[in-house]
Write an enzyme that holds these catalytic residues in place. Structure first.
Site, PDB file in Angstrom:
ATOM      1  N   MET A  72      20.936  51.219  55.238  1.00  0.00           N
ATOM      2  CA  MET A  72      19.504  51.462  55.150  1.00  0.00           C
ATOM      3  C   MET A  72      19.289  52.940  54.841  1.00  0.00           C
ATOM      4  O   MET A  72      19.595  53.792  55.659  1.00  0.00           O
ATOM      5  CB  MET A  72      18.850  51.080  56.477  1.00  0.00           C
ATOM      6  CG  MET A  72      17.367  51.266  56.478  1.00  0.00           C
ATOM      7  SD  MET A  72      16.557  50.690  57.993  1.00  0.00           S
ATOM      8  CE  MET A  72      16.867  48.944  57.908  1.00  0.00           C
ATOM      9  N   PRO A  73      18.768  53.259  53.667  1.00  0.00           N
ATOM     10  CA  PRO A  73      18.541  54.666  53.313  1.00  0.00           C
ATOM     11  C   PRO A  73      17.298  55.236  54.002  1.00  0.00           C
ATOM     12  O   PRO A  73      16.286  54.567  54.132  1.00  0.00           O
ATOM     13  CB  PRO A  73      18.351  54.634  51.801  1.00  0.00           C
ATOM     14  CG  PRO A  73      17.995  53.235  51.464  1.00  0.00           C
ATOM     15  CD  PRO A  73      18.541  52.361  52.542  1.00  0.00           C
TER      16      PRO A  73
END
Length: 67
Positions: A1-2
């Site tokens: 998850m950025p």
């Protein structure tokens, strides 16, 4: 998850400006890095100009000198 963490000096951006930042930063992560749009997290933090310092001066002082 950025995660993208945006930190900036005030004044506080409007809700519309924040929404535009979130949209465009998300688009960039998807386009450039191929990330899943639904997983991109954007955090926007705004700090008072007296809480940021550079070169031994607060940003508030620097801004006053530039006027």
């Amino acid at each position: 998850m950025p995660f993208i963490n945006v930190k900036m000096a005030g004044p506080e951006p409007t809700k519309e400006q924040k929404q535009k930042l979130v949209e465009e930063m998300t688009d960039t992560m998807v386009r450039v890095l191929g990330k899943n749009r639904e997983r991109v997290q954007i955090y926007i933090e705004t700090y008072d100009a007296s809480s940021i310092g550079s070169g031994g001066k607060t940003l508030e002082e620097i801004r006053k000198e530039q006027k």
